[in-house]
Design an enzyme around this catalytic site. Structure first.
Site, PDB file in Angstrom:
ATOM      1  N   SER A   1       0.858  -1.194   0.000  1.00 28.98           N
ATOM      2  CA  SER A   1       0.000   0.000   0.000  1.00 28.98           C
ATOM      3  C   SER A   1       0.886   1.234   0.000  1.00 28.98           C
ATOM      4  O   SER A   1       2.077   1.142   0.347  1.00 28.98           O
ATOM      5  CB  SER A   1      -0.855  -0.011   1.275  1.00 28.98           C
ATOM      6  OG  SER A   1      -1.555   1.200   1.422  1.00 28.98           O
TER       7      SER A   1
ATOM      8  N   TYR B   1      -1.589  -0.647  10.726  1.00 24.30           N
ATOM      9  CA  TYR B   1      -1.809  -0.998   9.310  1.00 24.30           C
ATOM     10  C   TYR B   1      -0.545  -0.691   8.496  1.00 24.30           C
ATOM     11  O   TYR B   1      -0.096  -1.521   7.702  1.00 24.30           O
ATOM     12  CB  TYR B   1      -3.009  -0.225   8.753  1.00 24.30           C
ATOM     13  CG  TYR B   1      -3.323  -0.535   7.304  1.00 24.30           C
ATOM     14  CD1 TYR B   1      -3.808  -1.790   6.924  1.00 24.30           C
ATOM     15  CD2 TYR B   1      -3.118   0.417   6.297  1.00 24.30           C
ATOM     16  CE1 TYR B   1      -4.093  -2.071   5.593  1.00 24.30           C
ATOM     17  CE2 TYR B   1      -3.407   0.151   4.973  1.00 24.30           C
ATOM     18  CZ  TYR B   1      -3.880  -1.101   4.620  1.00 24.30           C
ATOM     19  OH  TYR B   1      -4.156  -1.391   3.299  1.00 24.30           O
TER      20      TYR B   1
HETATM   21  N1  LIG Z   1      -8.632  -0.255  -1.300  1.00 28.22           N
HETATM   22  C1  LIG Z   1      -7.545   0.463  -1.067  1.00 28.22           C
HETATM   23  O1  LIG Z   1      -7.612   1.707  -1.060  1.00 28.22           O
HETATM   24  C2  LIG Z   1      -6.228  -0.212  -0.862  1.00 28.22           C
HETATM   25  C3  LIG Z   1      -5.090   0.604  -0.846  1.00 28.22           C
HETATM   26  C4  LIG Z   1      -3.857   0.005  -0.627  1.00 28.22           C
HETATM   27  C5  LIG Z   1      -3.767  -1.339  -0.441  1.00 28.22           C
HETATM   28  N2  LIG Z   1      -4.892  -2.114  -0.437  1.00 28.22           N
HETATM   29  C6  LIG Z   1      -4.737  -3.545  -0.191  1.00 28.22           C
HETATM   30  O2  LIG Z   1      -5.355  -4.268  -1.224  1.00 28.22           O
HETATM   31  C7  LIG Z   1      -5.747  -5.548  -0.722  1.00 28.22           C
HETATM   32  C8  LIG Z   1      -7.185  -5.837  -1.155  1.00 28.22           C
HETATM   33  O3  LIG Z   1      -8.040  -4.962  -0.465  1.00 28.22           O
HETATM   34  P1  LIG Z   1      -9.363  -4.313  -1.111  1.00 28.22           P
HETATM   35  O4  LIG Z   1      -9.161  -2.870  -1.124  1.00 28.22           O
HETATM   36  O5  LIG Z   1      -9.723  -5.028  -2.338  1.00 28.22           O
HETATM   37  O6  LIG Z   1     -10.396  -4.602   0.078  1.00 28.22           O
HETATM   38  P2  LIG Z   1     -11.683  -5.564   0.209  1.00 28.22           P
HETATM   39  O7  LIG Z   1     -12.671  -5.269  -0.857  1.00 28.22           O
HETATM   40  O8  LIG Z   1     -12.127  -5.434   1.625  1.00 28.22           O
HETATM   41  O9  LIG Z   1     -11.064  -7.001  -0.048  1.00 28.22           O
HETATM   42  C9  LIG Z   1     -10.319  -7.674   0.937  1.00 28.22           C
HETATM   43  C10 LIG Z   1     -10.337  -9.152   0.642  1.00 28.22           C
HETATM   44  O10 LIG Z   1      -9.576  -9.836   1.634  1.00 28.22           O
HETATM   45  C11 LIG Z   1     -10.325 -10.972   2.051  1.00 28.22           C
HETATM   46  N3  LIG Z   1      -9.969 -11.374   3.396  1.00 28.22           N
HETATM   47  C12 LIG Z   1     -10.027 -10.650   4.538  1.00 28.22           C
HETATM   48  N4  LIG Z   1      -9.657 -11.410   5.573  1.00 28.22           N
HETATM   49  C13 LIG Z   1      -9.363 -12.646   5.074  1.00 28.22           C
HETATM   50  C14 LIG Z   1      -8.933 -13.868   5.645  1.00 28.22           C
HETATM   51  N5  LIG Z   1      -8.727 -14.004   6.978  1.00 28.22           N
HETATM   52  N6  LIG Z   1      -8.716 -14.927   4.824  1.00 28.22           N
HETATM   53  C15 LIG Z   1      -8.929 -14.818   3.506  1.00 28.22           C
HETATM   54  N7  LIG Z   1      -9.339 -13.691   2.901  1.00 28.22           N
HETATM   55  C16 LIG Z   1      -9.559 -12.625   3.692  1.00 28.22           C
HETATM   56  C17 LIG Z   1     -11.783 -10.567   1.922  1.00 28.22           C
HETATM   57  O11 LIG Z   1     -12.604 -11.704   1.693  1.00 28.22           O
HETATM   58  P3  LIG Z   1     -13.488 -12.477   2.784  1.00 28.22           P
HETATM   59  O12 LIG Z   1     -14.003 -11.455   3.749  1.00 28.22           O
HETATM   60  O13 LIG Z   1     -14.568 -13.121   1.951  1.00 28.22           O
HETATM   61  O14 LIG Z   1     -12.572 -13.487   3.391  1.00 28.22           O
HETATM   62  C18 LIG Z   1     -11.746  -9.736   0.654  1.00 28.22           C
HETATM   63  O15 LIG Z   1     -11.904 -10.549  -0.484  1.00 28.22           O
HETATM   64  C19 LIG Z   1      -5.534  -5.513   0.781  1.00 28.22           C
HETATM   65  O16 LIG Z   1      -4.333  -6.174   1.110  1.00 28.22           O
HETATM   66  C20 LIG Z   1      -5.423  -4.027   1.070  1.00 28.22           C
HETATM   67  O17 LIG Z   1      -4.669  -3.762   2.237  1.00 28.22           O
HETATM   68  C21 LIG Z   1      -6.109  -1.572  -0.661  1.00 28.22           C
END
Ligand SMILES: NC(=O)c1ccc[n+]([C@@H]2O[C@H](COP(=O)([O-])OP(=O)(O)OC[C@H]3O[C@@H](n4cnc5c(N)ncnc54)[C@H](OP(=O)(O)O)[C@@H]3O)[C@@H](O)[C@H]2O)c1
Length: 248
Positions: A142, A155
């Site tokens: 991130s 985080y």
């Molecule tokens: N969105 C942003 O602005 C942003 C920015 C920088 C980095 N990121 C990173 O991008 C990645 C994806 O995030 P996103 O933004 O797409 O958020 P999201 O829509 O909340 O997706 C997160 C995913 O992680 C899964 N997850 C959570 N806990 C889990 C567990 N214990 N085991 C397996 N799967 C799990 C969730 O699925 P289930 O709940 O179905 O398990 C969901 O599919 C993350 O690592 C996040 O830190 C996001």
């Protein structure tokens, strides 16, 4: 032929946001995607959508905090498709809060999912890549893995850790001539369900405001596809992808 065609790609956290978008993008380019997360209804629906568009997808309900389930996921991918070419190490949570609130349970969860989950995936999946002397690990860090800000301390710590793991893995695999590419992707604000993991209402409202500039998850999916598409002797090691108007 695209360098994505027929590649077997495991995606953790495929049930929403960036993981879901990556699954659709890669499947549309001919990848065989192995979807994993905890919410089965979402995975089943995504598999259906990909298959309905002519793509190849299977899914397995997997919690990244379980070493055993990660091993089972790797075995499942190999039994379904014969090998694993790419790991998109994407599952993550962001229950941000100020340290003074002492939300120690949330610190534990972030460490378990964002750091240990990433390592468990590497432990389960990279050995078969080493054996084949071919593979690609894409870790989702991130902008919070580059900058620290109040309320994001734990985080940010987990995302700095992901960045360190990416670079260490890259150096070790390169040193051993294993032909495994490593890509660390650091998104800025991206529309997804990530903010739903924040329990503090004031922190959540503040971030919702900040996220008004967020770009779609499909933008990060395109970057993931770009990294995979490169010729095997080229590794895109680091990408920071912000909305053009995001300052911090
Ligand atoms: N969105 C942003 O602005 C942003 C920015 C920088 C980095 N990121 C990173 O991008 C990645 C994806 O995030 P996103 O933004 O797409 O958020 P999201 O829509 O909340 O997706 C997160 C995913 O992680 C899964 N997850 C959570 N806990 C889990 C567990 N214990 N085991 C397996 N799967 C799990 C969730 O699925 P289930 O709940 O179905 O398990 C969901 O599919 C993350 O690592 C996040 O830190 C996001």
């Amino acid at each position: 032929m695209s360098n994505i065609q027929d590649k077997v790609v495991i995606i953790t956290g495929a049930s929403s946001g960036i993981g879901e978008a990556a699954a659709k993008e890669l499947a549309s380019k001919g990848a065989k995607v192995v979807l994993s997360a905890r919410r089965e209804d979402r995975l089943k629906q995504l598999q259906y959508e990909i298959q309905a568009s002519g793509g190849q997808a299977v899914y397995k309900v997997t919690d990244v905090t379980s070493r055993e389930q990660m091993e089972q996921l790797a075995a499942f991918a190999i039994s379904e498709f014969g090998q694993i070419d790419v790991l998109v190490n994407n599952a993550g949570i962001m229950p941000q809060a100020f340290l003074a609130e002492n939300k120690v349970d949330e610190w534990d969860k972030m460490i378990d999912v964002n750091i240990k989950g990433v390592l468990y995936a590497i432990a389960a999946i990279v050995p078969s890549m080493r054996e084949r002397k071919s593979g690609h690990v894409i870790n989702l860090s991130s902008v919070a893995g580059h900058n620290i800000y109040p309320g994001g301390t734990v985080y940010c710590g987990t995302k700095f850790a992901v960045k360190a793991i990416s670079e260490g893995l890259r150096q070790e695999e390169a040193m051993n001539g294993n032909n495994i590419r490593v890509t660390n992707i650091s998104p800025g604000a991206v529309t997804s369900e990530l903010l739903e993991t924040i329990s503090d209402p004031v922190m959540k409202a503040g971030l919702e405001d900040f996220y008004q500039v967020a770009i779609g998850a499909d933008r990060i999916a395109s970057a993931i596809a770009f990294a995979i598409e490169q010729p095997a002797d080229v590794a895109i090691n680091e990408m920071i992808i912000r909305p053009t108007v995001q300052v911090g």
